[in-house]
Design an enzyme around this catalytic site. Structure first.
Site, PDB file in Angstrom:
ATOM      1  N   GLU A  96       0.890  -1.167   0.000  1.00 45.51           N
ATOM      2  CA  GLU A  96       0.000   0.000   0.000  1.00 45.51           C
ATOM      3  C   GLU A  96       0.921   1.209   0.000  1.00 45.51           C
ATOM      4  O   GLU A  96       1.559   1.520   0.991  1.00 45.51           O
ATOM      5  CB  GLU A  96      -0.916  -0.030   1.223  1.00 45.51           C
ATOM      6  CG  GLU A  96      -2.134   0.874   1.094  1.00 45.51           C
ATOM      7  CD  GLU A  96      -1.920   2.243   1.708  1.00 45.51           C
ATOM      8  OE1 GLU A  96      -1.482   3.149   0.961  1.00 45.51           O
ATOM      9  OE2 GLU A  96      -2.178   2.398   2.902  1.00 45.51           O
TER      10      GLU A  96
ATOM     11  N   CYS B  33      -1.794   8.805   2.825  1.00 50.57           N
ATOM     12  CA  CYS B  33      -1.487   8.312   1.484  1.00 50.57           C
ATOM     13  C   CYS B  33      -2.635   8.560   0.512  1.00 50.57           C
ATOM     14  O   CYS B  33      -2.410   8.799  -0.676  1.00 50.57           O
ATOM     15  CB  CYS B  33      -1.158   6.829   1.543  1.00 50.57           C
ATOM     16  SG  CYS B  33      -2.444   5.824   2.312  1.00 50.57           S
TER      17      CYS B  33
ATOM     18  N   GLU C 106      -6.404  -4.072   2.191  1.00 53.10           N
ATOM     19  CA  GLU C 106      -6.610  -4.018   3.623  1.00 53.10           C
ATOM     20  C   GLU C 106      -8.075  -3.688   3.869  1.00 53.10           C
ATOM     21  O   GLU C 106      -8.734  -3.123   3.007  1.00 53.10           O
ATOM     22  CB  GLU C 106      -5.673  -2.981   4.260  1.00 53.10           C
ATOM     23  CG  GLU C 106      -4.229  -3.470   4.180  1.00 53.10           C
ATOM     24  CD  GLU C 106      -3.193  -2.484   4.648  1.00 53.10           C
ATOM     25  OE1 GLU C 106      -3.375  -1.271   4.412  1.00 53.10           O
ATOM     26  OE2 GLU C 106      -2.191  -2.923   5.225  1.00 53.10           O
TER      27      GLU C 106
END
Length: 549
Positions: free
Chosen positions: A302, A338, A517
């Site tokens: 990720e 992010c 996730e």
């Protein structure tokens, strides 16, 4: 069978809106937090806290005031090997992987209960805010969400890890004589490498589903913010996880080990790992793949993003809500997210009204002490991160951007902290660094568009593919634009809203990584499917060679 969303002990709450109660941190809680730090700021191996080889440690500097306040262990190559070997013995011995999914779920529920208990919640919030600088309200949201994630995987794992019968073609020599099923086995020993922006939450996003699946875990948090991850060890052990189920190691980079390399590099190079799960930068993600390539080891990543928020002209009717979502998308966690929607793409007919309202609100954001009442934004995590944001703003000005930000008003006793005011950039060239590069700070770049086609082109003109957002009164237009945005997640009429059951990950083929996730896909990252085909009658065969001489 389709899974129905269960009723959880705590309702599913949005990732960034959870902490609204304004948790009280008393002198007793602060003292308890100090005691927990002193007890747990070492390596956690085989359910015990131990010193690193030779007592090596690293200073921990609080971004709140720029001063060191404790240390963390600096794990050597031998320390890393101890942790991985502990996990390997746990997994291979079956003390965790061999338990039923229901038994493991009971342990996860006890972890959730402890994280949610008022004293532990307040204590971890105090540690998190001091360690990484986020406000107490944000820390409260994060820690509460961690409890929800443990509960969620406790709830869904028994169902999704149960064997799945497969229908077979009917007839002799097929379904009449055979049965088949898919069994979800624990994948093995997992190395989890996590970042500093959501220290405990990013760890739990990996640890909870991995433990639920029956894996043994070696967790390596960022050296910039490790303390709540260190404290997780004793919580997991007290809940009933056996020695080796969760091991936690801390250390560099950037410090080198005597053997060369770093703690993190030594972990990902270890031959006894069956999987790596990583959250962080693209450059580090490449190192993860390089380390796994020789072993053909599964690796989930990720990585970064430069997400867009497209706002159409018909959103004027809901301008206050639009501005609030724009600010949530870029200023939460001081912009160190992010999936931050750091590029605002607004229709030219709405630009002036939206910008006026946005700047009016932005300059009023209270930046300062994350422990103080009324603070809405704390510092960035480190001196290095502060300099990166300042340099990005200087470069934006040099490349022709107009930068709007309020002057900081930080008290003298916090003058060494890593504070930066939120910034709104206008007149941003499409080839400027402010438009193309992930800054990872509270900096919003704004451009206008005239047509839907142009808006989609601007949003997709990036190597990243983590998240995007669109706002319009027209639901059909939201759906149409959403379908064209090249990202793993799209938010319609909101930004950066995630729940424990909503899968999160980058679009495959883009620079934001791959793997999931949250949700059921987050659990399945940690299992190895096995197909079992059985002849239902002993002695049965196809008789292919029965007539052979």
């Amino acid at each position: 069978m389709a899974l129905q969303l269960m009723s959880f002990r705590a309702p599913a709450l949005a990732r960034f809106a959870r902490g609204r109660r304004g948790i009280a941190v008393s002198a007793d809680i602060l003292a308890s937090a100090e005691a927990t730090i002193a007890r747990t700021n070492r390596l956690f191996v085989n359910n015990s806290y131990v010193d690193a080889e030779g007592g090596a440690n690293l200073p921990v500097i609080s971004p709140v005031d720029g001063k060191p306040f404790t240390t963390i262990a600096h794990a050597s190559a031998a320390d890393v090997d101890r942790a991985v070997s502990s996990a390997r013995a746990c997994f291979d011995g079956g003390s965790w992987s061999g338990q039923s999914a229901e038994n493991r779920a009971a342990v996860l529920r006890r972890i959730a209960s402890e994280l949610r208990s008022p004293g532990k919640l307040a204590e971890l919030c105090a540690i998190e805010s001091r360690d990484c600088g986020k406000t107490l309200a944000e820390s409260e949201g994060d820690i509460g969400f961690c409890a929800d994630v443990f509960d969620y995987y406790a709830e869904i794992a028994p169902q999704h890890l149960a064997p799945t019968p497969l229908p077979l073609p009917e007839g002799e020599g097929a379904g009449n004589d055979f049965s088949a099923q898919v069994i979800q086995e624990p994948l093995g020993v997992v190395g989890c490498v996590t970042p500093w922006n959501y220290p405990l939450m990013q760890a739990v996003m990996k640890v909870a589903p991995a433990l639920a699946a029956g894996c043994a875990v070696v967790l390596k948090p960022s050296p910039l913010a490790s303390l709540t991850c260190c404290a997780l060890g004793e919580v997991v052990a007290a809940a009933g996880a056996p020695p080796g189920a969760l091991n936690i190691i801390t250390g560099g980079p950037p410090e080198s080990l005597a053997c060369g390399g770093s703690t993190g590099q030594t972990l990902i190079d270890h031959a006894l790992l069956d999987k790596i799960s990583f959250t962080g930068s693209g450059a580090a993600g490449q190192k993860m793949l390089q380390a796994s390539a020789g072993q053909l080891r599964p690796t989930s990543l990720e990585l970064g993003g430069k997400s867009a928020f497209v706002v159409f002209e018909d959103a004027e009717e809901y301008l206050d809500a639009v501005v609030d979502w724009v600010m949530v998308g870029i200023f939460s966690c001081t912009g160190q997210v992010c999936s931050a929607t750091s590029r605002l793409i607004v229709h030219k007919d709405l630009e002036q009204k939206l910008m006026d309202r946005l700047i009016e609100k932005t300059v009023k954001i209270q930046v300062g002490d994350p422990f103080a009442d009324g603070t809405q934004m704390g510092p960035v995590v480190s001196e290095g991160q502060l300099q990166r944001v300042i340099q990005a703003l200087d470069k934006a000005k040099a490349q022709g951007c107009t930068v709007t930000m309020a002057p900081l008003q930080i008290p003298e006793h916090l003058s060494g902290g890593y504070y930066v005011a939120p910034a709104v950039l206008s007149n941003v060239p499409v080839d400027s660094a402010a438009w193309t590069d992930e800054i990872f700070g509270p900096v919003l770049a704004v451009r206008t568009f005239s047509s839907e086609e142009e808006a989609v082109q601007l949003a997709n003109n990036t190597p990243y593919g983590l998240g995007n957002a669109v706002y319009s009164k027209d639901a059909a237009r939201c759906v149409r634009v959403s379908a064209q945005l090249k990202s793993g997640v799209v938010w319609e009429n909101c930004s950066n809203v995630l729940f424990q059951n909503t899968p999160f990950g980058g679009r495959v083929g883009k620079a934001s990584g791959f793997g999931f996730e949250y949700g059921v896909p987050g659990l399945l990252e940690y299992v190895s499917p096995k197909t079992v085909v059985r002849a239902t009658t002993p002695g049965y065969s196809w008789g292919v060679y029965s007539a052979a001489a």
